[in-house]
Motif scaffolding. Structure first.
Motif, PDB file in Angstrom:
ATOM      1  N   ARG A  63      39.910  27.136  50.052  1.00  0.00           N
ATOM      2  CA  ARG A  63      38.869  27.797  50.713  1.00  0.00           C
ATOM      3  C   ARG A  63      38.847  28.099  52.031  1.00  0.00           C
ATOM      4  N   ALA A  64      39.295  27.790  53.120  1.00  0.00           N
ATOM      5  CA  ALA A  64      38.941  28.471  53.845  1.00  0.00           C
ATOM      6  C   ALA A  64      39.387  29.918  53.847  1.00  0.00           C
ATOM      7  N   ALA A  65      40.547  30.529  53.655  1.00  0.00           N
ATOM      8  CA  ALA A  65      41.389  31.207  53.299  1.00  0.00           C
ATOM      9  C   ALA A  65      40.281  32.386  53.109  1.00  0.00           C
ATOM     10  N   VAL A  66      39.569  31.581  51.357  1.00  0.00           N
ATOM     11  CA  VAL A  66      38.892  32.817  50.875  1.00  0.00           C
ATOM     12  C   VAL A  66      37.597  33.021  51.899  1.00  0.00           C
ATOM     13  N   LEU A  67      37.583  32.138  53.254  1.00  0.00           N
ATOM     14  CA  LEU A  67      35.878  32.009  53.352  1.00  0.00           C
ATOM     15  C   LEU A  67      36.544  33.398  54.820  1.00  0.00           C
ATOM     16  N   ALA A  68      37.442  32.891  55.177  1.00  0.00           N
ATOM     17  CA  ALA A  68      37.777  33.918  56.447  1.00  0.00           C
ATOM     18  C   ALA A  68      38.272  35.573  55.555  1.00  0.00           C
ATOM     19  N   THR A  69      38.319  35.728  54.607  1.00  0.00           N
ATOM     20  CA  THR A  69      38.880  36.554  53.681  1.00  0.00           C
ATOM     21  C   THR A  69      37.442  37.122  53.946  1.00  0.00           C
ATOM     22  N   GLN A  70      36.072  37.409  53.396  1.00  0.00           N
ATOM     23  CA  GLN A  70      35.421  37.355  53.823  1.00  0.00           C
ATOM     24  C   GLN A  70      34.432  37.992  54.597  1.00  0.00           C
ATOM     25  N   GLY A  71      35.005  36.469  55.876  1.00  0.00           N
ATOM     26  CA  GLY A  71      34.208  37.242  56.616  1.00  0.00           C
ATOM     27  C   GLY A  71      34.657  38.556  57.180  1.00  0.00           C
ATOM     28  N   LYS A  72      36.397  38.394  56.964  1.00  0.00           N
ATOM     29  CA  LYS A  72      36.540  39.655  57.479  1.00  0.00           C
ATOM     30  C   LYS A  72      36.078  41.003  57.236  1.00  0.00           C
ATOM     31  N   GLN A  73      35.931  41.209  55.364  1.00  0.00           N
ATOM     32  CA  GLN A  73      35.240  41.295  54.543  1.00  0.00           C
ATOM     33  C   GLN A  73      34.383  42.095  55.144  1.00  0.00           C
ATOM     34  N   GLN A  74      33.295  41.205  56.016  1.00  0.00           N
ATOM     35  CA  GLN A  74      31.698  41.366  56.213  1.00  0.00           C
ATOM     36  C   GLN A  74      32.196  41.894  57.759  1.00  0.00           C
ATOM     37  N   VAL A  75      32.579  41.912  58.232  1.00  0.00           N
ATOM     38  CA  VAL A  75      32.822  42.474  60.022  1.00  0.00           C
ATOM     39  C   VAL A  75      33.370  43.776  59.281  1.00  0.00           C
ATOM     40  N   GLY A  76      33.943  43.772  58.705  1.00  0.00           N
ATOM     41  CA  GLY A  76      34.664  45.333  58.949  1.00  0.00           C
ATOM     42  C   GLY A  76      33.464  46.260  58.196  1.00  0.00           C
ATOM     43  N   GLU A  77      32.453  45.329  57.397  1.00  0.00           N
ATOM     44  CA  GLU A  77      31.509  46.619  56.973  1.00  0.00           C
ATOM     45  C   GLU A  77      30.494  46.616  58.001  1.00  0.00           C
ATOM     46  N   TYR A  78      30.371  45.373  58.462  1.00  0.00           N
ATOM     47  CA  TYR A  78      28.966  45.854  59.959  1.00  0.00           C
ATOM     48  C   TYR A  78      29.979  46.639  60.919  1.00  0.00           C
ATOM     49  N   VAL A  79      30.892  46.972  61.083  1.00  0.00           N
ATOM     50  CA  VAL A  79      31.882  48.003  61.773  1.00  0.00           C
ATOM     51  C   VAL A  79      31.388  48.994  61.512  1.00  0.00           C
ATOM     52  N   ASP A  80      31.708  49.116  60.346  1.00  0.00           N
ATOM     53  CA  ASP A  80      31.740  50.597  59.768  1.00  0.00           C
ATOM     54  C   ASP A  80      30.104  51.160  59.936  1.00  0.00           C
ATOM     55  N   ARG A  81      29.200  50.078  59.023  1.00  0.00           N
ATOM     56  CA  ARG A  81      28.423  50.555  59.795  1.00  0.00           C
ATOM     57  C   ARG A  81      27.033  51.331  61.018  1.00  0.00           C
ATOM     58  N   GLY A  82      27.953  50.270  61.537  1.00  0.00           N
ATOM     59  CA  GLY A  82      27.797  50.781  63.020  1.00  0.00           C
ATOM     60  C   GLY A  82      28.674  51.642  63.199  1.00  0.00           C
ATOM     61  N   LYS A  83      29.567  52.853  63.383  1.00  0.00           N
ATOM     62  CA  LYS A  83      30.018  53.826  63.577  1.00  0.00           C
ATOM     63  C   LYS A  83      29.050  54.497  63.200  1.00  0.00           C
ATOM     64  N   GLU A  84      28.611  53.822  61.776  1.00  0.00           N
ATOM     65  CA  GLU A  84      28.484  55.558  61.266  1.00  0.00           C
ATOM     66  C   GLU A  84      26.281  55.484  61.434  1.00  0.00           C
ATOM     67  N   TYR A  85      26.173  54.694  62.150  1.00  0.00           N
ATOM     68  CA  TYR A  85      24.687  54.496  63.038  1.00  0.00           C
ATOM     69  C   TYR A  85      24.654  54.981  64.018  1.00  0.00           C
ATOM     70  N   TYR A  86      26.271  54.975  65.168  1.00  0.00           N
ATOM     71  CA  TYR A  86      26.377  55.341  66.032  1.00  0.00           C
ATOM     72  C   TYR A  86      27.124  56.977  65.930  1.00  0.00           C
ATOM     73  N   ASP A  87      27.522  57.315  65.406  1.00  0.00           N
ATOM     74  CA  ASP A  87      27.859  58.880  64.428  1.00  0.00           C
ATOM     75  C   ASP A  87      25.954  59.368  64.459  1.00  0.00           C
ATOM     76  N   ARG A  88      25.579  58.880  63.317  1.00  0.00           N
ATOM     77  CA  ARG A  88      24.240  59.615  63.599  1.00  0.00           C
ATOM     78  C   ARG A  88      23.134  59.973  64.839  1.00  0.00           C
TER      79      ARG A  88
END
Length: 131
Positions: A63-88
């Motif tokens: 369960r901890a591994a699953v939650l860690a993977t989900q957390g990494k994916q969510q952080v990646g999405e936030y980083v991508d969204r931040g980069k998109e806003y910065y570029d815009r």
């Protein structure tokens, strides 16, 4: 606050184990079985408890591994969204700067034309003789 939670969890586990030991001792004293049977039952119960603990530990680890993977994916999405806003924002800023440069140049040209027209008007009125 997490230290208190952690300490109470460790303390709770200690009390649980102490209660388990006391319960086993009371069970041995009041058991209607022979000593050998009781020891075999205690060993079997201990092995069963060990197996259950191993299963629970593995489930917690999975369960901890699953939650860690989900957390990494969510952080990646936030980083991508931040980069998109910065570029815009950067693109819009560049457009505003270019538009501002164009407006400054346009007004500079108008002011220069007005100055030239003023010079010509002054020159034409001062060079004509008075009638």
């Amino acid at each position: 606050m997490s230290d208190n939670d952690n300490e109470s969890g460790v303390s709770g586990l200690g009390w649980f184990l102490a209660g388990l030991g006391i319960g086993a001792l009371v069970g041995v004293l009041y058991a209607p079985k022979a000593g050998k049977e009781i020891r075999e039952d205690l060993v079997a119960s201990a092995l069963d408890a060990k197996d259950k603990a191993a299963v629970l530990a593995q489930q917690a680890q999975d369960r901890a591994a699953v939650l860690a993977t989900q957390g990494k994916q969510q952080v990646g999405e936030y980083v991508d969204r931040g980069k998109e806003y910065y570029d815009r924002g950067r693109t819009q800023w560049a457009q505003y700067v270019e538009k501002g440069k164009g407006l400054v140049q346009e007004h500079t040209d108008k002011v220069s034309a007005a100055i030239d027209a003023g010079k010509e008007a002054y020159a034409s009125t001062t060079s004509e003789p008075n009638s």
